[in-house]
Design a protein around this motif. Structure first.
Motif, PDB file in Angstrom:
ATOM      1  N   SER A   1      31.003  57.070  32.464  1.00  0.00           N
ATOM      2  CA  SER A   1      32.470  57.032  32.383  1.00  0.00           C
ATOM      3  C   SER A   1      32.937  58.439  32.745  1.00  0.00           C
ATOM      4  O   SER A   1      32.131  59.297  33.097  1.00  0.00           O
ATOM      5  N   ARG A   2      34.240  58.693  32.582  1.00  0.00           N
ATOM      6  CA  ARG A   2      34.724  60.059  32.817  1.00  0.00           C
ATOM      7  C   ARG A   2      34.165  61.059  31.802  1.00  0.00           C
ATOM      8  O   ARG A   2      34.351  62.263  31.971  1.00  0.00           O
TER       9      ARG A   2
ATOM     10  N   GLU B   1      41.718  63.464  27.354  1.00  0.00           N
ATOM     11  CA  GLU B   1      41.931  63.797  28.777  1.00  0.00           C
ATOM     12  C   GLU B   1      40.772  64.677  29.263  1.00  0.00           C
ATOM     13  O   GLU B   1      40.678  65.874  28.949  1.00  0.00           O
ATOM     14  N   SER B   2      39.937  64.063  30.084  1.00  0.00           N
ATOM     15  CA  SER B   2      38.678  64.705  30.489  1.00  0.00           C
ATOM     16  C   SER B   2      38.858  66.084  31.137  1.00  0.00           C
ATOM     17  O   SER B   2      38.129  67.027  30.812  1.00  0.00           O
TER      18      SER B   2
ATOM     19  N   ALA C   1      43.261  54.735  23.333  1.00  0.00           N
ATOM     20  CA  ALA C   1      41.932  54.097  23.240  1.00  0.00           C
ATOM     21  C   ALA C   1      41.102  54.277  24.507  1.00  0.00           C
ATOM     22  O   ALA C   1      40.395  53.369  24.931  1.00  0.00           O
ATOM     23  N   LYS C   2      41.203  55.464  25.124  1.00  0.00           N
ATOM     24  CA  LYS C   2      40.387  55.739  26.313  1.00  0.00           C
ATOM     25  C   LYS C   2      39.462  56.921  26.045  1.00  0.00           C
ATOM     26  O   LYS C   2      39.849  57.879  25.357  1.00  0.00           O
ATOM     27  N   ILE C   3      38.266  56.837  26.601  1.00  0.00           N
ATOM     28  CA  ILE C   3      37.310  57.926  26.497  1.00  0.00           C
ATOM     29  C   ILE C   3      37.411  58.794  27.757  1.00  0.00           C
ATOM     30  O   ILE C   3      37.870  58.287  28.803  1.00  0.00           O
ATOM     31  N   PRO C   4      37.005  60.059  27.683  1.00  0.00           N
ATOM     32  CA  PRO C   4      36.384  60.755  26.568  1.00  0.00           C
ATOM     33  C   PRO C   4      37.404  61.370  25.620  1.00  0.00           C
ATOM     34  O   PRO C   4      38.586  61.469  25.928  1.00  0.00           O
TER      35      PRO C   4
ATOM     36  N   TYR D   1      33.748  51.960  25.259  1.00  0.00           N
ATOM     37  CA  TYR D   1      35.034  51.238  25.241  1.00  0.00           C
ATOM     38  C   TYR D   1      34.865  49.768  25.609  1.00  0.00           C
ATOM     39  O   TYR D   1      35.665  48.923  25.197  1.00  0.00           O
TER      40      TYR D   1
ATOM     41  N   ARG E   1      31.904  64.047  33.225  1.00  0.00           N
ATOM     42  CA  ARG E   1      32.374  65.361  33.677  1.00  0.00           C
ATOM     43  C   ARG E   1      32.451  66.343  32.517  1.00  0.00           C
ATOM     44  O   ARG E   1      32.275  67.545  32.709  1.00  0.00           O
TER      45      ARG E   1
HETATM   46  N1  LIG Z   1      42.922  60.327  32.542  1.00  0.00           N
HETATM   47  C1  LIG Z   1      41.946  59.941  31.557  1.00  0.00           C
HETATM   48  C2  LIG Z   1      41.390  58.590  31.921  1.00  0.00           C
HETATM   49  C3  LIG Z   1      40.492  58.054  30.815  1.00  0.00           C
HETATM   50  C4  LIG Z   1      39.976  56.666  31.150  1.00  0.00           C
HETATM   51  O1  LIG Z   1      40.607  55.880  31.871  1.00  0.00           O
HETATM   52  N2  LIG Z   1      38.799  56.342  30.591  1.00  0.00           N
HETATM   53  C5  LIG Z   1      38.229  55.044  30.791  1.00  0.00           C
HETATM   54  C6  LIG Z   1      36.730  55.192  30.994  1.00  0.00           C
HETATM   55  S1  LIG Z   1      36.339  56.163  32.414  1.00  0.00           S
HETATM   56  C7  LIG Z   1      38.475  54.216  29.553  1.00  0.00           C
HETATM   57  O2  LIG Z   1      38.221  54.657  28.458  1.00  0.00           O
HETATM   58  N3  LIG Z   1      39.008  53.004  29.718  1.00  0.00           N
HETATM   59  C8  LIG Z   1      39.245  52.150  28.612  1.00  0.00           C
HETATM   60  C9  LIG Z   1      40.119  51.009  28.952  1.00  0.00           C
HETATM   61  O3  LIG Z   1      40.655  51.001  30.064  1.00  0.00           O
HETATM   62  O4  LIG Z   1      40.282  50.153  28.095  1.00  0.00           O
HETATM   63  C10 LIG Z   1      40.841  61.002  31.491  1.00  0.00           C
HETATM   64  O5  LIG Z   1      40.568  61.614  32.525  1.00  0.00           O
HETATM   65  O6  LIG Z   1      40.235  61.209  30.418  1.00  0.00           O
END
Ligand SMILES: N[C@@H](CCC(=O)N[C@@H](CS)C(=O)NCC(=O)O)C(=O)O
Length: 208
Positions: A10-11, A64-65, A50-53, A33, A14
């Motif tokens: 996933s992100r 925000e990565s 609810a998004k990683i990391p 996730y 990085r």
């Molecule tokens: N702009 C955010 C994007 C984060 C993102 O989209 N993460 C994805 C994984 S790469 C995620 O957790 N998605 C969960 C979902 O869409 O439910 C960042 O760079 O951290």
């Protein structure tokens, strides 16, 4: 102790790369996730989206990565990932926003087609459109890298890391970088770094 939350594929990758570059002790909690693990109240207290990391470091909790990487560089990479001088630091901020707004959107659009689609369902239209949208950011990078080896000057910094993680998406989608030879040389140097290799090993172990 720093904790990075988010599965490596996933992100989060990085941020693992940045932590490995900084050489700092950290724990990795591979929150997945896809299994709903980012939707717990504990995780959503850090990122309601609810998004990683996400990253926890003492009183600091953030998401925000690319911002996480700036935080890691500023706090654990002084003189390396994070330049000592204001001019170099400005470059790191500039290139990080360039990555988020110019380089990553088309790169991610292509990567999604490769990761989540099969050969049969992959959209050539989306791939072509993203390739077209990649031309301008690649031209910008090519121009800068014609006169210096790294984006903030003579040495690798978080500016390179935060842009390379977007350009690497193109590499992973069979994108021909040969029209931008300086970019091709630069991304190969970035991906050959021991910290990038360490991050790749974490991803491979997770996938196994
Ligand atoms: N702009 C955010 C994007 C984060 C993102 O989209 N993460 C994805 C994984 S790469 C995620 O957790 N998605 C969960 C979902 O869409 O439910 C960042 O760079 O951290």
């Amino acid at each position: 102790m720093i904790t990075l939350l988010g599965k490596a594929i996933s992100r989060s990758a990085r941020c693992l790369w940045a932590l490995e570059e900084a050489g700092v002790d950290y724990e990795h909690n591979p929150v997945d996730y896809t299994k709903g693990e980012a939707k717990t109240s504990d995780f959503m207290a850090i990122n309601p989206g609810a998004k990683i990391p996400a990253l926890i470091d003492g009183d600091v909790a953030m998401f925000e990565s690319l911002a996480i990487n700036l935080y890691v560089a500023q706090n654990y990479g002084k003189g390396g990932l994070w330049p000592d001088d204001a001019a170099g630091q400005a470059q790191c901020l500039q290139w990080t926003l360039f990555s988020a707004t110019e380089a990553e959107p088309p790169g991610a659009a292509r990567l999604v087609q490769f990761i989540f689609r099969t050969d049969e369902t992959r959209s050539q239209e989306v791939l072509d459109d993203a390739a077209e949208r990649s031309q301008a950011p690649l031209a910008t990078l090519e121009t800068v890298l014609q006169s210096q080896p790294y984006l903030a000057g003579d040495s690798f910094t978080v500016a390179d890391l935060n842009v390379a993680c977007s350009v690497e998406y193109l590499v992973r989608t069979d994108f021909d970088l040969s029209p931008w030879p300086q970019v091709q040389d630069w991304i190969e140097r970035c991906m050959a770094r021991p910290a990038f290799q360490a991050m790749t090993a974490i991803k491979e172990k997770e996938a196994a």
